[in-house]
Design a protein around this motif. Sequence first.
Motif, PDB file in Angstrom:
ATOM      1  N   GLU A   1      14.972   3.320 -20.408  1.00  0.00           N
ATOM      2  CA  GLU A   1      14.416   2.563 -19.289  1.00  0.00           C
ATOM      3  C   GLU A   1      14.685   1.066 -19.433  1.00  0.00           C
ATOM      4  O   GLU A   1      14.708   0.331 -18.444  1.00  0.00           O
ATOM      5  CB  GLU A   1      12.907   2.810 -19.179  1.00  0.00           C
ATOM      6  CG  GLU A   1      12.078   2.343 -20.377  1.00  0.00           C
ATOM      7  CD  GLU A   1      12.045   3.393 -21.481  1.00  0.00           C
ATOM      8  OE1 GLU A   1      11.317   3.183 -22.462  1.00  0.00           O
ATOM      9  OE2 GLU A   1      12.767   4.419 -21.337  1.00  0.00           O
ATOM     10  N   ARG A   2      14.940   0.620 -20.652  1.00  0.00           N
ATOM     11  CA  ARG A   2      15.195  -0.810 -20.870  1.00  0.00           C
ATOM     12  C   ARG A   2      16.680  -1.149 -20.797  1.00  0.00           C
ATOM     13  O   ARG A   2      17.071  -2.205 -20.322  1.00  0.00           O
ATOM     14  CB  ARG A   2      14.621  -1.239 -22.232  1.00  0.00           C
ATOM     15  CG  ARG A   2      14.803  -2.711 -22.522  1.00  0.00           C
ATOM     16  CD  ARG A   2      14.152  -3.097 -23.827  1.00  0.00           C
ATOM     17  NE  ARG A   2      14.293  -4.524 -24.095  1.00  0.00           N
ATOM     18  CZ  ARG A   2      13.875  -5.133 -25.198  1.00  0.00           C
ATOM     19  NH1 ARG A   2      13.257  -4.427 -26.139  1.00  0.00           N
ATOM     20  NH2 ARG A   2      14.056  -6.424 -25.352  1.00  0.00           N
ATOM     21  N   TRP A   3      17.525  -0.238 -21.281  1.00  0.00           N
ATOM     22  CA  TRP A   3      18.959  -0.547 -21.417  1.00  0.00           C
ATOM     23  C   TRP A   3      19.842   0.329 -20.514  1.00  0.00           C
ATOM     24  O   TRP A   3      21.023   0.483 -20.758  1.00  0.00           O
ATOM     25  CB  TRP A   3      19.389  -0.361 -22.872  1.00  0.00           C
ATOM     26  CG  TRP A   3      18.560  -1.111 -23.858  1.00  0.00           C
ATOM     27  CD1 TRP A   3      17.703  -0.605 -24.765  1.00  0.00           C
ATOM     28  CD2 TRP A   3      18.497  -2.531 -24.005  1.00  0.00           C
ATOM     29  NE1 TRP A   3      17.100  -1.587 -25.498  1.00  0.00           N
ATOM     30  CE2 TRP A   3      17.575  -2.806 -25.043  1.00  0.00           C
ATOM     31  CE3 TRP A   3      19.104  -3.613 -23.363  1.00  0.00           C
ATOM     32  CZ2 TRP A   3      17.266  -4.085 -25.457  1.00  0.00           C
ATOM     33  CZ3 TRP A   3      18.796  -4.901 -23.788  1.00  0.00           C
ATOM     34  CH2 TRP A   3      17.891  -5.133 -24.810  1.00  0.00           C
ATOM     35  N   GLN A   4      19.281   0.906 -19.473  1.00  0.00           N
ATOM     36  CA  GLN A   4      20.043   1.830 -18.626  1.00  0.00           C
ATOM     37  C   GLN A   4      21.254   1.142 -17.983  1.00  0.00           C
ATOM     38  O   GLN A   4      22.288   1.753 -17.757  1.00  0.00           O
ATOM     39  CB  GLN A   4      19.131   2.412 -17.539  1.00  0.00           C
ATOM     40  CG  GLN A   4      19.797   3.514 -16.703  1.00  0.00           C
ATOM     41  CD  GLN A   4      18.786   4.214 -15.808  1.00  0.00           C
ATOM     42  OE1 GLN A   4      17.653   3.769 -15.708  1.00  0.00           O
ATOM     43  NE2 GLN A   4      19.182   5.295 -15.187  1.00  0.00           N
TER      44      GLN A   4
ATOM     45  N   LEU B   1      15.856  -3.086 -31.520  1.00  0.00           N
ATOM     46  CA  LEU B   1      15.685  -3.063 -30.068  1.00  0.00           C
ATOM     47  C   LEU B   1      16.178  -1.782 -29.423  1.00  0.00           C
ATOM     48  O   LEU B   1      15.673  -1.377 -28.379  1.00  0.00           O
ATOM     49  CB  LEU B   1      16.423  -4.255 -29.446  1.00  0.00           C
ATOM     50  CG  LEU B   1      15.978  -5.633 -29.927  1.00  0.00           C
ATOM     51  CD1 LEU B   1      16.746  -6.704 -29.208  1.00  0.00           C
ATOM     52  CD2 LEU B   1      14.490  -5.815 -29.726  1.00  0.00           C
ATOM     53  N   GLY B   2      17.192  -1.144 -29.997  1.00  0.00           N
ATOM     54  CA  GLY B   2      17.713   0.057 -29.364  1.00  0.00           C
ATOM     55  C   GLY B   2      18.674   0.809 -30.254  1.00  0.00           C
ATOM     56  O   GLY B   2      19.183   0.281 -31.253  1.00  0.00           O
TER      57      GLY B   2
ATOM     58  N   SER C   1      13.938   8.449 -29.688  1.00  0.00           N
ATOM     59  CA  SER C   1      12.693   7.824 -29.225  1.00  0.00           C
ATOM     60  C   SER C   1      11.533   8.118 -30.164  1.00  0.00           C
ATOM     61  O   SER C   1      10.564   7.360 -30.217  1.00  0.00           O
ATOM     62  CB  SER C   1      12.359   8.303 -27.812  1.00  0.00           C
ATOM     63  OG  SER C   1      12.180   9.723 -27.777  1.00  0.00           O
TER      64      SER C   1
ATOM     65  N   ASN D   1      20.807  -8.304 -24.139  1.00  0.00           N
ATOM     66  CA  ASN D   1      19.791  -9.083 -23.437  1.00  0.00           C
ATOM     67  C   ASN D   1      20.081 -10.580 -23.465  1.00  0.00           C
ATOM     68  O   ASN D   1      19.229 -11.387 -23.103  1.00  0.00           O
ATOM     69  CB  ASN D   1      18.418  -8.812 -24.036  1.00  0.00           C
ATOM     70  CG  ASN D   1      18.359  -9.192 -25.507  1.00  0.00           C
ATOM     71  OD1 ASN D   1      19.357  -9.601 -26.091  1.00  0.00           O
ATOM     72  ND2 ASN D   1      17.187  -9.053 -26.105  1.00  0.00           N
TER      73      ASN D   1
END
Length: 699
Positions: free
Chosen positions: A158-161, A100-101, A90, A197
């Motif tokens: 929090e976005r990809w959990q 994105l991740g 992070s 996504n």
Amino acid sequence: MVRQFLYLFKQYLAVGVVGLTGITLSIVATLVVDHWELAKDRERFQQQSTVLVNELQRQLHSYTQLTRSVGSFLKSPEKFTRQEFQEFTSSLLPYYDGLLGLGWSQKVENQERSLYEQQLQAQGLKDFQIREHNSKGNQVLARDRQVYFPTTYIEPLERWQDYIGWDAASDIKRLLSIEKAEHIGVSVSTPLVQLENGKPGFVLYYPVFGSNNLNPQSLERENPDANTKFQGVVFGFYEVRTWVEKAIGNLNLNGLDFYLYGLPEDQLDSALNKTAVSATDYFLIAYKAESQSLTESPQVANLEIIDNPVEQPQHLCRYSREWEFCIRSLHTAQQELSLLVLPASDHSISSWRSETVLALGLLVTVSLVMYLLISQQATLKVEGKNRELEELLQELHQTQLQLVQTEKMSSLGRLVAGVAHEINNPVSFISGNVEYANHHFQDLFDLIYLYQTQYPTPAPEIEAAIEDIDLDFIAEDLPKLLKSMKVGSERLQKIVLSLRNFSRLDESTVKEVDIHTGIESTLMILAHRIKSQPHRPELQVTKDYGNLPLIECYAGQLNQVFMNILANAIDALEDAIEEGKLKERSPMISIKTAQVDTEWITIQITDNGPGIKTDIQTRLFDPFFTTKPVGKGTGLGLSISYQIICEKHGGYLLCSSEEGNGTEFIIKLPIAMQVQRSFERKKQEGRGKKEGCLKGVKT
């Protein structure tokens, strides 16, 4: 009636010639400006394309580098907790726009699946199960297979959990990319896939070998090959649109369209040459300058114009008279993409400058023609005045470009002399002060050594400072440094002297000069063309200087003659090398000087190039005659050289050439200018060019 017509034709012939010449010159100037505009547009287009490709490639490199950095993090011998992994990733993600991740997929054998799920559930992931996406996009339990690559950790969480436990092996493209990364041991990118996504994008995989820090403790086994065992992959993923938006966010894409394709550069080139439809099958995204927006619709591409290119320079950039395009390659972790770059509009839209030049040229021509018509009407009563005006117009037409060339050389001489003068002053400061600096530094070192003699045991602070700056090395190296500065300044002074000798602005009148100095100065000016180039070897220059006295001449003008003849010899040798006419011969230029008798000297400049065709040798010294392509030669160099040698100095200029066996120019100059004054008397008697100067060819 016929006689009157012929009379009027003769009277208005000059008007017609001037009008036709003005129109011709206007058209030529328009073509030159149009060509310049086109070249400028092409240069701007290539620069914009290069900046665009570099920025896109930089973004891809940053994504790959980040994935590799996280992989190196996992190879560390320390044990990292989930929180440490989260803090590490992070802290990096905000600095990599468009990614994105980041996550970790553990390699899990089929027999270890249940145990692995239990261990992760015990670590706090209560609902952890290895899952896959079905055809409708829903997540279901993974089917039985030999190996799984579930998403164990992912950031931002929090976005990809919802994708914790998602099995990458359920997607054949991702599985093949992971296996490739395991096999070659470096980062690998997937082809275009549907991301978590639902958007199209790419996933970067970096393989991790050895003991995995994030394995559950119960899965770690005593294995002598643990340091080389494949444990899993670190992955990063990005959307195509997001990546491109971040890359072009700060770029100036005014007048530029581009199309991104998911296939290599050569395959895109082949597909575009065959049919535009086959290229759209691999279409990813496009940018349209008109709307300043990105689009995933392949129908926006207007590719019909690129069927028949007439030029193909390097980097697959092609041009025709009205359009241009580039195909450039992008690389990301064993995956190659192609970028097709097109201008957003025709060159004709930006051709107002050439149209303005044409309009001004025609306006000036019409004005001049009208003036001549009015003047012609007024001078019909005075035939003598009319003939004088016609002769004046013809002479003006013949000498116009010669005067421009002469003024250009004069301006160049003033510029060179001014630059040489400005350079000479600071170089003199440096050269003059280096010796004093050397003495001053030596005095300082002597003082330091005296202190060391008187106080052999310095304070600890002084001793530490001496060790930090390495005083012995400075004392040894500083004289060498000053010596190299002195050598460099002396070389600069020699170059400045050569520039001043070449320009000869301080010798604009007749003076006694050393011809060899002028030749050497000219050779130094042309040194960059004589040296070896990527497409040819170095041109060999041999010099056989005789014992010449000082001669009376216009030194600057003679230097211009040497420049013209030597430049022509270099051009001839370069063209011969490019066309393969020299065969086994080495390109060579020979310069020989000699004193013929008490009144004359000769200078012979010879090259071993392809020679000059017999049918054009008699025209070499005619104004505006040239064998060079448009834009490279004006046809004035040898004509002006003839005027300088023959009319200014009363000498001789001859050319001896045999096709295939090189060319020789012979310059014969009087030692004293009284010979030139004799030429002026003969010219006034009507015999100047016949007896005072030999302009011709020896075969």
